[in-house]
Design a protein around this motif. Sequence first.
Motif, short mmCIF file in Angstrom:
data_model
loop_
_atom_site.label_atom_id
_atom_site.label_comp_id
_atom_site.label_asym_id
_atom_site.label_seq_id
_atom_site.Cartn_x
_atom_site.Cartn_y
_atom_site.Cartn_z
N PHE A 21 4.00 0.43 1.92
CA PHE A 21 5.36 0.79 1.50
C PHE A 21 5.61 0.37 0.05
O PHE A 21 6.37 1.03 -0.66
CB PHE A 21 6.39 0.18 2.44
N ILE A 24 4.28 3.20 -2.12
CA ILE A 24 5.16 4.36 -2.11
C ILE A 24 6.41 4.10 -2.95
O ILE A 24 6.80 4.93 -3.79
CB ILE A 24 5.54 4.74 -0.66
N VAL A 25 7.02 2.95 -2.77
CA VAL A 25 8.24 2.63 -3.53
C VAL A 25 7.93 2.50 -5.01
O VAL A 25 8.70 2.94 -5.86
CB VAL A 25 8.90 1.34 -2.96
#
Length: 138
Positions: A21, A24-25
């Motif tokens: 994550f 992705i962020v």
Amino acid sequence: LAVHIQTSRALMVISLLLGFFGIIVSVVGMKCTKVGEEDPITKSRIAVAGGVLFILSGLCTLAAVSLYATRVTYEFFRESSVPINARYEFGSALFIGWGATGLTVLGGSLLCCSCPPKERRGQRSYRQSQPSTAREYV
């Protein structure tokens, strides 16, 4: 399996998810991508959030690797009937885990440094012109 192995496994899975994550962020927060907001301050804040996720991922990895290393050290020095040459020792995976922890925390820290400066309200900065040192005489 033993409790310390299950705990290390759970921490590593959490670390992998946080890292995924975080990637992705961080990609969404990069200035060179057109995903998400066009505002550079919002993009910087998203990048900082990705950096925080990377730091948390590194700390979970550090906890898992250090927990396992502590258990190996405890088993090595415990009085038992197992001969010394048959006991566990630190393997290369522990050192790779510590190295990955350092690099992940370093990368997350660098992303957190991209935090935008606080806006100066009511203050304007003027650019001073350069004084002329050479004068022409006609």
